[in-house]
Every structure is written in structure tokens, then in C-alpha cells.
Scaffold this active site. Structure first.
Site, PDB file in Angstrom:
ATOM      1  N   LYS A  17      -8.004   4.723  -1.890  1.00 40.80           N
ATOM      2  CA  LYS A  17      -8.198   5.416  -3.315  1.00 40.80           C
ATOM      3  C   LYS A  17      -9.272   6.327  -2.977  1.00 40.80           C
ATOM      4  O   LYS A  17      -9.948   6.576  -2.101  1.00 40.80           O
ATOM      5  CB  LYS A  17      -9.333   4.213  -3.515  1.00 40.80           C
ATOM      6  CG  LYS A  17      -8.010   3.047  -3.941  1.00 40.80           C
ATOM      7  CD  LYS A  17      -8.269   1.480  -4.105  1.00 40.80           C
ATOM      8  CE  LYS A  17      -7.126   0.966  -4.369  1.00 40.80           C
ATOM      9  NZ  LYS A  17      -7.062  -0.658  -3.907  1.00 40.80           N
ATOM     10  N   LYS A  70      12.552  -1.824 -12.095  1.00 38.95           N
ATOM     11  CA  LYS A  70      12.318  -1.196 -12.838  1.00 38.95           C
ATOM     12  C   LYS A  70      10.668  -0.307 -12.226  1.00 38.95           C
ATOM     13  O   LYS A  70       9.690  -0.892 -11.587  1.00 38.95           O
ATOM     14  CB  LYS A  70      11.821  -1.154 -13.811  1.00 38.95           C
ATOM     15  CG  LYS A  70      12.227  -0.783 -15.213  1.00 38.95           C
ATOM     16  CD  LYS A  70      13.754  -0.186 -15.182  1.00 38.95           C
ATOM     17  CE  LYS A  70      13.164   0.847 -16.474  1.00 38.95           C
ATOM     18  NZ  LYS A  70      14.844   1.764 -16.400  1.00 38.95           N
ATOM     19  N   ARG A  74      -7.860 -10.073   0.724  1.00 41.11           N
ATOM     20  CA  ARG A  74      -8.821  -9.701   1.608  1.00 41.11           C
ATOM     21  C   ARG A  74     -10.096  -9.319   0.740  1.00 41.11           C
ATOM     22  O   ARG A  74     -10.295  -8.797  -0.434  1.00 41.11           O
ATOM     23  CB  ARG A  74      -8.797  -9.010   2.611  1.00 41.11           C
ATOM     24  CG  ARG A  74      -8.326  -6.971   1.475  1.00 41.11           C
ATOM     25  CD  ARG A  74      -8.453  -6.080   2.763  1.00 41.11           C
ATOM     26  NE  ARG A  74      -7.628  -5.038   1.900  1.00 41.11           N
ATOM     27  CZ  ARG A  74      -6.761  -4.277   1.046  1.00 41.11           C
ATOM     28  NH1 ARG A  74      -5.589  -5.537   1.833  1.00 41.11           N
ATOM     29  NH2 ARG A  74      -7.078  -3.512   0.592  1.00 41.11           N
ATOM     30  N   LEU A 120       7.938   2.722 -13.248  1.00 39.70           N
ATOM     31  CA  LEU A 120       7.592   3.262 -14.321  1.00 39.70           C
ATOM     32  C   LEU A 120       6.385   4.574 -13.487  1.00 39.70           C
ATOM     33  O   LEU A 120       5.808   5.011 -12.422  1.00 39.70           O
ATOM     34  CB  LEU A 120       6.492   1.733 -14.551  1.00 39.70           C
ATOM     35  CG  LEU A 120       5.125   1.472 -15.443  1.00 39.70           C
ATOM     36  CD1 LEU A 120       5.588   2.363 -17.000  1.00 39.70           C
ATOM     37  CD2 LEU A 120       4.443   0.974 -15.702  1.00 39.70           C
ATOM     38  N   GLY A 124       0.783  -1.258   0.098  1.00 36.80           N
ATOM     39  CA  GLY A 124       0.580   0.236  -0.144  1.00 36.80           C
ATOM     40  C   GLY A 124       1.077   0.936   0.158  1.00 36.80           C
ATOM     41  O   GLY A 124       0.508   2.560   0.622  1.00 36.80           O
ATOM     42  N   GLY A 125       2.018   1.241  -0.601  1.00 38.76           N
ATOM     43  CA  GLY A 125       2.842   2.096  -0.764  1.00 38.76           C
ATOM     44  C   GLY A 125       3.541   2.889   0.805  1.00 38.76           C
ATOM     45  O   GLY A 125       4.482   3.607   0.833  1.00 38.76           O
ATOM     46  N   HIS A 165      -2.032   7.077  -1.803  1.00 43.47           N
ATOM     47  CA  HIS A 165      -2.335   5.738  -2.224  1.00 43.47           C
ATOM     48  C   HIS A 165      -3.506   5.598  -0.754  1.00 43.47           C
ATOM     49  O   HIS A 165      -3.776   4.410  -0.804  1.00 43.47           O
ATOM     50  CB  HIS A 165      -0.894   5.170  -1.056  1.00 43.47           C
ATOM     51  CG  HIS A 165       0.184   5.060  -1.066  1.00 43.47           C
ATOM     52  ND1 HIS A 165       0.754   4.441  -3.134  1.00 43.47           N
ATOM     53  CD2 HIS A 165       1.249   5.780  -1.666  1.00 43.47           C
ATOM     54  CE1 HIS A 165       1.939   4.857  -3.220  1.00 43.47           C
ATOM     55  NE2 HIS A 165       2.125   5.350  -2.310  1.00 43.47           N
TER      56      HIS A 165
END
Ligand code: MV4
Length: 446
Positions: free
Chosen positions: A237, A201, A292, A203, A164-165, A235
Site C-alpha cells: 500500500k 471468480k 492484527r 474481478l 497479501g498477494g 501489493h
């Protein structure tokens, strides 16, 4: 089937699970903290048991107290919902030890998929695309530099136990990578009790695409198509939708089949979400697996007609999934607006307090998942999401028009919410066009 289930959660997801249980003829036991003692949804439970005080550690995160409540109420199973204990292998194990069915994966499957290094290795072995990077955990600076020289900059350092970041660092050159690697290991050890980090890598411009999957205890797994969750901030939503706008049908098949393959390989049962990043050419790379039921599961329910919460209960009870992949089709478009008690003008600061007016929208194609009613007080202890507004329509444009209409009908007073932000986003040009990236909202709000 189970006779009685304990719900180890609160708020809208507790109510969502209770509704599924009632329709299935299963009795419900809710646990609650003193901060939630007057919450109206508790009156819909067959039994409610206080398990401690407001801080989550004293109640919703306290395994011993939840298991004690489960024993006292003599339940057959526990549903963890999302957040809290839902992704803790030790909780799934505690349920197994007490012969209570955990409505979710085994501790083994949860631990494997929750470890990002192990998860990537399983993905690779099953031809699920992953970002190029270190094969396993990175031992030292020299190894990191060696991998980065091979894959090229920018690279990202991630914690094997993060998610989750949390615990990520982007490195755009060798100097930054050299000075970051040990700090990242130490930070990960302190934050997650596991100092393993890996690099891959990085993105730059990506969409967040995730695939909903369901597995049973008989080795079957199906996907329920994808969601696009690119509209996010820090992070968290903000809006989720299904299907992903503009996704090429061949790519859809590939990404969804990859997710189902991974879950099958992990001998996984229950609901899972496989997260991917997708670049501008619709190449996709797996990020992580959430073991979950997710907040945004309703958008998938709306396009497939499948009740995901009921499915988790059925498979936990040992039933076979009643569908094969060919039986699962999608219809129309669905989008969810997360309604948070936050003040967008004050850096999205949470707003707790009494709600004196709560008028949710209704009408065709509108679904409101919330535990809030007029007279409800938002406690300060938990996350600020007070509900989710989901709309379904024949296509994306009509779905957004419907959400704009529903948001206009929606009144919450006197606390500040994210409703005005959603009204603005429903009219936003680039968003209406489809295919914004994960950085879009943060740039828009600057
Ligand atoms: C990345 C990335 C770019 N490249 N990995 C953030 C959450 C965690 N699940 C992984 N994340 C990212 N991983 C590579 N190789 C960009 C992010 C990322 C992100 C991903 C999904 C949704 C929102 C995001 C916001 C910032 C960064």
C-alpha cells in the site's frame, strides 16, 4: 490493568505502542536487535533488551528469545504490533503457555481466519458476501475445471495459507487452469507448508476496501468504518484513506456490518481488518481477514477519534469495549502517505543509510508517526517504511490540499524517499476525482 508490557516489534509501531502505554500508566519493555541498538526510540522504554542480531529470524522472529526476555522482565503482556510474529498462532499459543497475555486474538481465532478456505466458509455461513468459487480446497485438475465452467473465466487460484498477494495465479481459459493447478499446489506446499488451494471468480477492475473492527472478550464487536487502500504497487500500500471516496451510505452500512458480523461469529477479540474487493457497482466480496493492528490504523483513528492501540490493550486486559456501534461516528476525511526510504527512479530500491536532515511537517490536522530523527541510520535489514504522514480535514479535497502542504514542508536528506511520489499523487487528476482501482498506480508508473 497491566503493570508492564513487552513490545515485540521495532520502529514506528514500537514507538506508537510505547506512547499508548505511557499515557495509560503502563511500563514498557522493548526488545531490539543489534541492528537497532542505537535507535533513539529505545531510550523512551523503561527497559530495552537485546534479543539477537540484525536478521529478523535471529531476533524479532525468534519466539524463544522474546519469551525469555518477557520472563526476565516479568511482563504481564506482549504486544506484537504488525508484521513479524503478529499473525503467528504459535506465538499467541506460546504466550498462553507461559501465562503472558497476548495482545491480539487467540491462536484458534487467528488460525481459523488466517486459513482463507476456513475464513470463506465462516463468511458464507454468516451471509458475508464472497466470490463464487470452490466450496473448499481443490483436489485435482478435473474439479478445478468443473468449478471454472460453472462460474466462468477468468478465475484466480489462491493458496489457503497465502495472503497479501502471495501464491496467486489468474487463469483466463481452461488450458491455463489445467497447467496451473498442480504447480500452484506444489508452490503453496513449498512456500507455506500447506498445499491447499482454492479457486474463485477473478474481478478485473476493483477497489480495495477494508473495514476496521474491534472485538472484546465479552462477545461485543463494533466496526470503525472503512478505509480505501486502492493506491498500491506490488501489493504494498502507498496511500490509505477513510472514508472511501464516493461510497454509497447504504453500501457502507452493509460492508461494515458484514465485517462486524464475521468477527462476532469468530468470537474474535482485539483489532482486526476485514478486506473486500468492490466492483464498479459497489458490489463487495470478502478477500481475507488481517488479525492484527495495521500500518494504516491512524486514518481510522483520525476520523473516529478512537485510539485503536489503547483499545487492543484494554480488551486484552479483559475490559469491555466502552462503546456500542451507535456511539461510533465519523468526522471529516483522513489520508495517510507511507514514507519509504526507496528510490522511485530505481524501481523503488530500498535506500538504507544515515539521515543527516530530517524535518517533519507540522501544523493543524497533521500527524507524523515515525521513529526517525536527524542522525538516525536506516538499517538495511527491515522494510523500508520510515514513517507515515497522516492528515485530517473536513473533507477529502481539503485533506489532500493539507497533505500537499505538509509534504512541501517535509525534508529528508540525503536518502531518497517516496515524498516526491506523494507530492505528484496529491495533484493527480484521476486520484483527486476519487475511485481509482487497484491497478492505477502500476499503470501510472509505467
Ligand atoms: C483477487 C483479485 C481479483 N479477484 N481476488 C491480492 C491480494 C490478496 N489479498 C487478494 N488479491 C486479489 N484477489 C479475486 N477474486 C485481485 C487481487 C489483487 C489485489 C487485491 C487487493 C489489493 C491489490 C491487489 C492487486 C492485485 C490483485
Amino acid at each position: 490493568m497491566f503493570k508492564r508490557i513487552l513490545i515485540a516489534n521495532r520502529g514506528e509501531i514500537c514507538l506508537r505502542i510505547m506512547r499508548a502505554c505511557r499515557e495509560m500508566g503502563i511500563e514498557t519493555v522493548c526488545v531490539y536487535s543489534t541492528a537497532d541498538k542505537d535507535a533513539p526510540y529505545l531510550r523512551l522504554a523503561d527497559r530495552a533488551i537485546c534479543i539477537g542480531t540484525g536478521p529478523a529470524k535471529e531476533s524479532y522472529l525468534n519466539i524463544a528469545r522474546i519469551i525469555a526476555a518477557a520472563e526476565i522482565a516479568d511482563v504481564d503482556a506482549i504486544h506484537p504490533g504488525y508484521g513479524f510474529l503478529s499473525e503467528r498462532p504459535d506465538f499467541s499459543q506460546a504466550c498462553r503457555d507461559c501465562k503472558i497475555e497476548f495482545i491480539g486474538p487467540t491462536p484458534e481465532a487467528m488460525a481459523m481466519l488466517g486459513d482463507k478456505v476456513a475464513c470463506k466458509q465462516t463468511a458464507k455461513a454468516n451471509k458475508v458476501p464472497i466470490f463464487p468459487g470452490s466450496e473448499g480446497a481443490i483436489e485435482d485438475e478435473e474439479e478445478a475445471v468443473g468449478v471454472a465452467n460453472k462460474i466462468g473465466y477468468p478465475v484466480i487460484i489462491k493458496a489457503a495459507a497465502g495472503g497479501g498477494g502471495r501464491g496467486m495465479r489468474v487463469c483466463r481459459n481452461e488450458a491455463t487452469l489445467r497447467s496451473s493447478i498442480r504447480a500452484a499446489q506444489q508452490e503453496a506446499a513449498a512456500a507455506f507448508g500447506n498445499g491447499a488451494v482454492f479457486i474463485e471468480k477473478f474481478l478485473e477492475h476493483a477497489r480495495h476496501i477494508e473495514v476496521q473492527v474491534l472485538g472484546d472478550k465479552h462477545g461485543h464487536a463494533v466496526h470503525l468504518f472503512e478505509r480505501d487502500c486502492s493506491m498500491q504497487r506490488r501489493h504494498q500500500k502507498v496511500i490509505e484513506e477513510a472514508p472511501a471516496p464516493g461510497l454509497n451510505p447504504k453500501k457502507r452500512e452493509q460492508v461494515c456490518e458484514s465485517a462486524a458480523r464475521l468477527i462476532r461469529a469468530a468470537k474474535y477479540h482485539s483489532a482486526a481488518t476485514v478486506e473486500f474487493l468492490m466492483d464498479q457497482d459497489q458490489n463487495f466480496y470478502m478477500l481475507e481477514v488481517n488479525t492484527r493492528v495495521q500500518v494504516e490504523h491512524p486514518v481510522t483513528e483520525m476520523i473516529t477519534g478512537i485510539d485503536i492501540v489503547k483499545a487492543t490493550i484494554m480488551v486484552a486486559a479483559g475490559h469491555e469495549l466502552p462503546w456500542r456501534q451507535k456511539d461510533i461516528t465519523m468526522r471529516g476525511h483522513a489520508m495517510e502517505c507511507r514514507i519509504n526510504a526507496e528510490d522511485p527512479d530505481k524501481g523503488f530500491r530500498p535506500c538504507a543509510g544515515l539521515i543527516t536532515r530530517f524535518e517533519p511537517p507540522g501544523g493543524p490536522g497533521v500527524r507524523m508517526d515515525t521513529h526517525v530523527v536527524t542522525g538516525y541510520t536506516v538499517p538495511p535489514n527491515y522494510d523500508s517504511m520510515i514513517g507515515k504522514l497522516i492528515c485530517h480535514a473536513d473533507d477529502r479535497e481539503q485533506c489532500m490540499n493539507r497533505l500537499a502542504r505538509a509534504l512541501r514542508e517535509f525534508h529528508v536528506e540525503p536518502i531518497k524517499t517516496t515524498i516526491p511520489l506523494h507530492e505528484r499523487l496529491m495533484q493527480d487528476g484521476p486520484f483527486r476525482q476519487g475511485g481509482i482501482d487497484i491497478h492505477y498506480l502500476e499503470r501510472l508508473l509505467k
